[in-house]
Scaffold this motif. Structure first.
Motif, PDB file in Angstrom:
ATOM      1  N   UNK A  48       1.765   2.058  -3.410  1.00 57.75           N
ATOM      2  CA  UNK A  48       0.729   2.733  -4.204  1.00 57.75           C
ATOM      3  C   UNK A  48       0.887   4.247  -4.092  1.00 57.75           C
ATOM      4  N   UNK A  49       1.080   4.706  -2.867  1.00 58.36           N
ATOM      5  CA  UNK A  49       1.250   6.155  -2.677  1.00 58.36           C
ATOM      6  C   UNK A  49       2.486   6.646  -3.404  1.00 58.36           C
TER       7      UNK A  49
ATOM      8  N   UNK B 237       2.331  12.117 -10.202  1.00 62.93           N
ATOM      9  CA  UNK B 237       1.910  13.519 -10.134  1.00 62.93           C
ATOM     10  C   UNK B 237       3.099  14.472 -10.209  1.00 62.93           C
TER      11      UNK B 237
ATOM     12  N   UNK C 215       0.812  -1.219   0.000  1.00 66.06           N
ATOM     13  CA  UNK C 215       0.000   0.000   0.000  1.00 66.06           C
ATOM     14  C   UNK C 215       0.847   1.273   0.000  1.00 66.06           C
TER      15      UNK C 215
ATOM     16  N   UNK D  99       1.798   6.934  -7.041  1.00 66.49           N
ATOM     17  CA  UNK D  99       1.015   8.142  -7.291  1.00 66.49           C
ATOM     18  C   UNK D  99       1.895   9.386  -7.198  1.00 66.49           C
ATOM     19  N   UNK D 100       2.774   9.365  -6.212  1.00 64.89           N
ATOM     20  CA  UNK D 100       3.657  10.514  -6.025  1.00 64.89           C
ATOM     21  C   UNK D 100       4.496  10.744  -7.273  1.00 64.89           C
ATOM     22  N   UNK D 101       5.081   9.673  -7.796  1.00 67.78           N
ATOM     23  CA  UNK D 101       5.909   9.799  -8.994  1.00 67.78           C
ATOM     24  C   UNK D 101       5.086  10.319 -10.160  1.00 67.78           C
TER      25      UNK D 101
END
Lengths: 512, 498
Positions: free
Chosen positions: B174-175, B182, B171, B178-180
């Motif tokens: 996943x963050x 954005x 998990x 997403x960080x990469x």
């Protein structure tokens, strides 16, 4: 008033017409099978869907009835979701009411009234219409929750819901009155935006918004306004619980999104911080309490609190882009809104399905279902077990299901916002949210464990399962297909979400 | 072509669902047919892949969820090619191997097994981070059910532990994904040249600050470290391995664990080189500690399966060492060791499963002297064991040799310590062989043991053949993965020097 306006609110009117038709033509006192009311209800909602479809997509928002109703794609999207939830609820209730020997026609009329109230909430930016829709929904639910008036639990739930619900409505009205004062006499949400964009944060407005958030917080059961929810969800007839868990949340989040599009016009740190804590608290309370539950229905009740928390995360991190021409913040590209719109859809489908299955499995005397009762059910009911398993995985947010895309959208929005604002607190919220969903995994997994890994108890080997009615199978089958389909090909949703996002903010005067 | 390999098992799973659940024989045949077909479909990939050509080949790339910038993008380099072949090679063996050990709910089992194969292939072939993440998490679901439904006594505990551990790892990833994404998106907003997507190539162009690299590396690394498993995140493995049914253990040890090492090579090192550089000493320490610790724990086990589970932890520690040696030898050795470990440990679990089916126990004290009764079985067991402890001429040796070669260049002290793990490995594995096969028969039941039959020989023969082949002729494999390993190392060196 002209015909165009009437056509515009047909999605809301159809359920009311159908409800009235049920009340006029069907007699509850008559014994024997009553096929007409559910048929009328489903066709009413079907007509509502058709009129949504006729209107969809609008190229620009339309104001009807002197600003009373704002017809835009956002509202229509919510109306479509609500219609599907209502149809699912009605189809599941048919068999449920029959088995509980409470086959009263009023049930369907009340469901329809509630549905039309929800739709009205989604289509309103005017305070009066908003309250009107909210009350229409709430009053119908007060009755629906206590529908089994012979069972003490149901009555207790009803009273609890009525007392807290009316208190919440009171708070909301009180807050709206303050807002009315704070915006120097605007009865529309856009008034808030105009004041906020002007940079004046009047204390009256802030106070009023606080009350409004509290009032709506009751409806979505955000901590610390969640106390009523578990008992009410448990006591209510199971299809009604499913309807509350989906429809009410969809409508209330619709209103919240519209509200915060206006509130965030100014950088209102205080409100954002408050909401930050509310979101965290809601996730934590829901997840931790759900861990300890023995009743599946109660577990789902607490988990619905947790889901409201995830949705609130997206609300906290909503970001607008300054619009060059008007000077207002533009929320039309907000990933957070996109995330919420995906999320409520995924969540709605899974919950309608899960509560549908619970209402089917529920014991004859209406006693709730415990985890133990699911033991080895796979042997007896392979289809239902598979479906329930899919819904649990979707609620837990496992990839391949719609729930994952929703989770992805919501937490993606948080990560994006933390980068664009260079705000670590958003990232922190995302991390805490992810950890929360890890906790959630544990209690969702208990269901598949019981279904598949535990053997069927001896005394149940020869018990005969009730036949699965056609309507029930259709609802569950459709929910499973939709959950998996949206999990693997979420692009399909964009014909809905995209236009809805484009118009989320129609109420702002300058963006019309 | 790649997509064909990738989706064939999933099609097979659907096909199985269409068969009536009472037709057991047909179900087994269809499942076997699909795994075999997947294997034959994947063999041409080996020949089509040109080691001298572009790094990633045979790719396919199309839009999947354009609104979120997600693409369906698959391709192979030498490393993923060989690991994918490992999957397709193991699966038919697992299917025949599970004919006896799975006694109920046949259809469900084979459906899950085929799905698992598809998901694992997907994770090895994906070039898009979202796609990879999706398969990575999906993989856990069928495995969870395989352990939880068909496992031993405390199976629910083991399955839940496995699930929660792996998701606890993934998990945060996943963050980070997403960080990469954005981050890339915000760069894309400024510069229209930048392609905004989850594809590894696009994300590889990102310039991240050291702090960002560290955060993302921790998130990615945690999930890979759990999967490998690296000390101290290994505690789920002995439970999961021991409680899983034989085919489950084989897949888990043979293939699933490789996902962690693969993840480090494919994602963590290319994307976060600076953080890797700083973290390498710590990881070294943990890996060596894990190698020795797990070997010591394995020494005192009384349950054969648990012993092999700990030996997996120990061997996978070596793989991590090889990877973080960050030179061409180490990386090649790590990949080779992953392949070898997949074959040998998979084989060991199959062998243990066979004896378990006969005696329904795995305690050492229940065996002894059974080589007399089961000579063929003993021969197979000893070959596989020797492969596992790295006897020259068998597959384990090549990998271990390269790993130590690489590690020694990077840090001689570590290599010296790591070698003790291998010595211990020889000790406990040979002791296992002695306790099971030699000496006098002490337990009466062992007098009636029957040697393995043709089916079981068919299961084991390809494994043993590969173990020997990879030992005496490593070139065809090394050749394929050499350019890919070098590319990873070069990329890392270039990034660190900057």
């Amino acid at each position: 008033m002209n015909w165009n306006e009437i056509f515009g609110i047909m999605p809301v009117l159809w359920p009311i017409l159908a409800a009235l038709a049920i009340l006029v033509t069907c007699d509850s006192r008559k014994h024997g099978p009553k096929p007409l009311p559910p048929l009328l209800a489903v066709s009413g909602m079907g007509m509502s869907l058709i009129s949504c479809w006729k209107l969809w997509p609008l190229d620009k928002p339309r104001e009807l009835f002197h600003h009373a109703i704002l017809l835009d794609n956002f509202g229509l999207y919510l109306a479509i979701l609500i219609s599907f939830c209502t149809i699912g609820t009605v189809m599941i209730s048919v068999d449920y009411l029959k088995r509980r020997e409470k086959n009263l026609t009023e049930f369907y009329a009340l469901v329809l009234f509630a549905a039309s109230g929800m739709m009205l909430m989604g289509l309103s930016t005017s305070f009066i219409t908003l309250l009107f829709g909210l009350e229409m929904m709430s009053i119908a639910f007060y009755v629906l929750v206590g529908f089994f008036r012979e069972t003490p639990r149901s009555v207790e739930a009803s009273i609890k819901y009525f007392l807290t619900g009316s208190f919440a409505s009171g708070l909301l009205i009180f807050g709206l009155a303050f807002v009315y004062g704070g915006t120097s006499g605007s009865l529309d949400l856009s008034g808030i935006g105009n004041v906020q964009a002007g940079g004046l944060s009047s204390p009256l407005l802030v106070l009023g918004l606080g009350f409004v958030i509290a009032g709506l917080g009751f409806k979505i059961a955000a901590a610390p306004f969640h106390m009523w929810l578990p008992d009410v969800y448990e006591g209510a007839p199971t299809p009604v619980t499913g309807f509350m868990a989906t429809g009410v949340k969809i409508a209330a989040f619709g209103v919240l999104i519209r509200l915060f599009c206006q509130v965030y016009q100014a950088e209102s740190e205080a409100l954002r911080d408050t909401l930050w804590w509310i979101a965290l608290g809601t996730m934590a309370v829901g997840n931790v309490a759900a861990l300890a539950q023995e009743s599946v229905k109660r577990m789902l009740a607490y988990s619905s609190i947790a889901h409201a928390g995830y949705l609130l995360v997206a609300l906290v991190v909503m970001q607008g882009i300054p619009n060059e021409t008007s000077g207002y913040l533009d929320f039309r590209d907000s990933g957070a809104i996109q995330g919420i719109l995906y999320y409520i859809l995924a969540y709605g489908i899974a919950n309608i399905g899960a509560f549908g299955i619970l209402s089917f499995l529920e014991k004859e005397n209406g006693k709730g279902l415990n985890f133990d009762d699911l033991q080895g059910l796979k042997v007896k009911q392979p289809f239902i077990s598979m479906a329930l398993c899919v819904f649990m995985l979707s609620l837990a947010g496992i990839p391949g299901t719609a729930g994952f895309i929703g989770k992805f959208g919501v937490f993606g929005a948080a990560v994006e916002a933390s980068q664009s604002r260079a705000d670590q607190s958003f990232m922190l919220l995302a991390v805490l949210g992810i950890l929360n969903s890890l906790v959630g995994l544990y209690y969702y997994l208990r269901v598949p464990v019981q279904l598949y890994a535990k053997p069927l108890p001896e005394d149940k080997k020869h018990s005969v399962m009730p036949p699965r009615p056609m309507a029930f199978r259709m609802v569950i089958g459709a929910s499973v297909v939709a959950t998996l389909w949206l999990g693997f090909g979420p692009e399909i949703m964009n014909f809905g979400v995209e236009p809805a996002m484009r118009m989320v903010q129609g109420a702002l005067t300058s963006l019309r | 072509m790649l997509s064909c390999v990738l989706f064939l098992p999933m099609v097979g799973a659907l096909a199985l669902l269409a068969i009536d659940r009472s037709k057991e024989r047909l179900i087994k045949k269809v499942a076997f047919g699909f795994t075999l077909a997947t294997f034959f479909a994947s063999v041409p990939l080996y020949f089509e892949y040109d080691a001298g050509g572009a790094l990633f080949q045979l790719g396919q790339d199309c839009d999947w969820i354009p609104s979120l910038g997600i693409r369906y993008s698959v391709a192979v380099d030498g490393i993923s090619l060989l690991l994918a072949l490992l999957v397709t090679f193991m699966m038919p063996i697992v299917v025949i191997g599970s004919v006896k050990s799975i006694t109920n709910k046949h259809r469900d089992f084979y459906v899950l097994l085929l799905l698992l194969e598809g998901f694992m292939l997907g994770a090895f072939l994906a070039r898009d981070l979202f796609l990879f993440y999706m398969f990575w998490e999906l993989m856990v679901v069928p495995m969870y059910f395989i352990i939880g439904v068909w496992g031993g006594k405390p199976r629910i505990y083991a399955a839940t532990k496995f699930f929660i551990y792996t998701l606890f790892g993934s998990l945060p990833m996943l963050l980070a994904v997403l960080y990469l994404f954005f981050k890339l998106k915000s760069q894309g907003a400024a510069d229209p040249e930048v392609e905004v997507s989850y594809s590894l190539d696009a994300l590889g162009q990102l310039s991240l600050s050291l702090k960002e690299q560290w955060m993302c590396f921790l998130a990615f690394g945690l999930s890979f470290a759990v999967k490998v498993p690296m000390f101290p995140f290994h505690t789920w493995l002995p439970d999961a391995h021991t409680e899983a049914p034989t085919p489950g253990s084989v897949v888990l040890a043979g293939v699933l664990l490789k996902m962690g090492g693969y993840g480090f090579l494919r994602f963590a090192i290319p994307l976060f080189p600076l953080a890797v550089q700083q973290a390498a000493p710590t990881i070294y320490f943990l890996a060596v500690f894990g190698v020795i610790y797990a070997a010591l724990v394995a020494l005192v086990q009384t349950d054969v399966k648990r012993l092999i589970a700990y030996s997996s932890v120990s061997h996978m520690g070596l793989v991590v060492l090889g990877i973080f040696a960050l030179n061409s030898d180490g990386v090649r050795g790590a990949v080779y060791q992953m392949l070898a470990h997949g074959l040998t440990t998979g084989g060991l679990f199959l062998l243990i499963g066979m004896i378990y089916e006969r005696r329904h126990t795995r305690e050492f004290s229940e065996f002894g002297g059974i080589a007399k009764k089961m000579p063929v079985f003993a021969t197979f067991f000893i070959i596989v064991t020797l492969g596992s402890i790295g006897m020259p001429g068998l597959n384990g040796f090549v990998g271990e040799y390269l790993i130590f070669f690489g590690t020694f260049q990077a840090s001689p002290v570590t290599a010296i310590f790591a070698v003790t793990g291998v010595v211990l490995g020889a000790w406990y594995m040979l002791a296992t062989v002695r306790k099971i096969f030699f000496g006098e028969i002490t337990v009466e039941a062992n007098n009636h043991l029957v040697d393995i039959d043709t089916r079981e020989i068919i299961v084991l023969a390809p494994l043993v053949l590969m173990i020997i082949l990879m030992g005496v002729m490593p070139k065809p494999f090394i050749q394929k993965l050499e350019p890919s390993a070098q590319a990873i190392v070069h990329r890392y060196d270039a990034a660190v020097e900057k």
